[in-house]
Design a protein around this motif. Structure first.
Motif, mmCIF file in Angstrom:
data_model
loop_
_atom_site.group_PDB
_atom_site.id
_atom_site.type_symbol
_atom_site.label_atom_id
_atom_site.label_comp_id
_atom_site.label_asym_id
_atom_site.label_seq_id
_atom_site.Cartn_x
_atom_site.Cartn_y
_atom_site.Cartn_z
ATOM 1 N N MET A 103 -18.028 24.231 53.647
ATOM 2 C CA MET A 103 -16.618 24.557 53.863
ATOM 3 C C MET A 103 -16.306 25.878 53.179
ATOM 4 O O MET A 103 -15.894 25.930 52.028
ATOM 5 N N ASN A 104 -16.527 26.977 53.885
ATOM 6 C CA ASN A 104 -16.395 28.300 53.283
ATOM 7 C C ASN A 104 -14.983 28.634 52.829
ATOM 8 O O ASN A 104 -14.793 29.407 51.913
ATOM 9 N N ASP A 105 -13.982 28.068 53.513
ATOM 10 C CA ASP A 105 -12.617 28.459 53.183
ATOM 11 C C ASP A 105 -11.927 27.469 52.252
ATOM 12 O O ASP A 105 -10.723 27.541 52.066
ATOM 13 N N CYS A 106 -12.688 26.578 51.639
ATOM 14 C CA CYS A 106 -12.077 25.609 50.718
ATOM 15 C C CYS A 106 -11.969 26.212 49.324
ATOM 16 O O CYS A 106 -12.966 26.651 48.740
ATOM 17 N N LEU A 107 -10.748 26.223 48.796
ATOM 18 C CA LEU A 107 -10.487 26.801 47.469
ATOM 19 C C LEU A 107 -11.356 26.143 46.390
ATOM 20 O O LEU A 107 -11.974 26.839 45.570
ATOM 21 N N PHE A 108 -11.402 24.815 46.387
ATOM 22 C CA PHE A 108 -12.143 24.153 45.306
ATOM 23 C C PHE A 108 -13.654 24.329 45.473
ATOM 24 O O PHE A 108 -14.378 24.410 44.473
ATOM 25 N N CYS A 109 -14.153 24.397 46.707
ATOM 26 C CA CYS A 109 -15.583 24.705 46.888
ATOM 27 C C CYS A 109 -15.901 26.080 46.314
ATOM 28 O O CYS A 109 -16.940 26.276 45.681
ATOM 29 N N LYS A 110 -14.983 27.027 46.536
ATOM 30 C CA LYS A 110 -15.200 28.380 45.996
ATOM 31 C C LYS A 110 -15.180 28.363 44.468
ATOM 32 O O LYS A 110 -15.952 29.078 43.818
ATOM 33 N N ILE A 111 -14.297 27.562 43.891
ATOM 34 C CA ILE A 111 -14.253 27.435 42.428
ATOM 35 C C ILE A 111 -15.565 26.836 41.925
ATOM 36 O O ILE A 111 -16.172 27.335 40.968
ATOM 37 N N ILE A 112 -16.022 25.780 42.564
ATOM 38 C CA ILE A 112 -17.273 25.117 42.149
ATOM 39 C C ILE A 112 -18.443 26.097 42.217
ATOM 40 O O ILE A 112 -19.306 26.130 41.334
#
Ligand code: AMP
Ligand code: ZN
Length: 134
Positions: free
Chosen positions: A1-10
């Motif tokens: 999920m490239n556009d997920c904020l929390f994935c980007k944080i992780i």
């Protein structure tokens, strides 16, 4: 999920005030805390809502909560906490990556759910205090 904020944080693509990490879960300070030390505990594996993910991940965020709660309370002098999960848009979920809110409470706490806006420096200091207890 490239556009997920929390994935980007992780993944470290967006900065956060990290508190704890293991192979299944990640915990970081909420930028709009309702109380000092308000922490979000999330599974590393993306799922929009809890039921979209595995039962193992649902249990893992509670396991992490169980493990880090005493450190958060001790680090900040909190005496209790609220847990919460907004599950779905109608329940007020804004970020669609499963997350558990850990909201420390203090003696005489007004127990409101009004979001505050601490500075980055204040958040960094709180995260450091918690990490020191873990
Ligand atoms: P919810 O309404 O349950 O989806 O909660 C989402 C939470 O994420 C809110 O309490 C926000 O303050 C928090 N939040 C949004 N963006 C960030 C961010 N970049 N870092 C930390 N917390 C965030
Ligand atoms: Zn995600």
């Amino acid at each position: 999920m490239n556009d997920c904020l929390f994935c980007k944080i992780i993944k470290g693509e967006i900065p956060c005030h990290k508190v704890y990490e293991d192979n299944l879960t990640f915990a970081f300070l909420d930028i709009g805390p309702v109380s000092k030390g308000h922490t979000l505990i999330v599974p590393k594996q993306h799922a929009d809502i809890m039921q979209a993910g595995s039962l193992d991940d649902a249990l893992a965020i509670m396991t992490t909560t169980y493990q880090i709660a005493p450190a958060i309370l001790k680090a900040l002098g909190a005496t209790g906490y609220n847990l919460g999960m907004n599950h779905g848009e109608d329940a007020g979920q804004d970020v669609f990556h499963t997350h558990l809110h850990f909201m420390p409470r203090y003696e005489g706490d007004a127990r409101t759910f009004i979001k505050q806006k601490p500075s980055q420096e204040e958040l960094a200091q709180v995260a450091q205090l918690i990490r020191q207890e873990l």
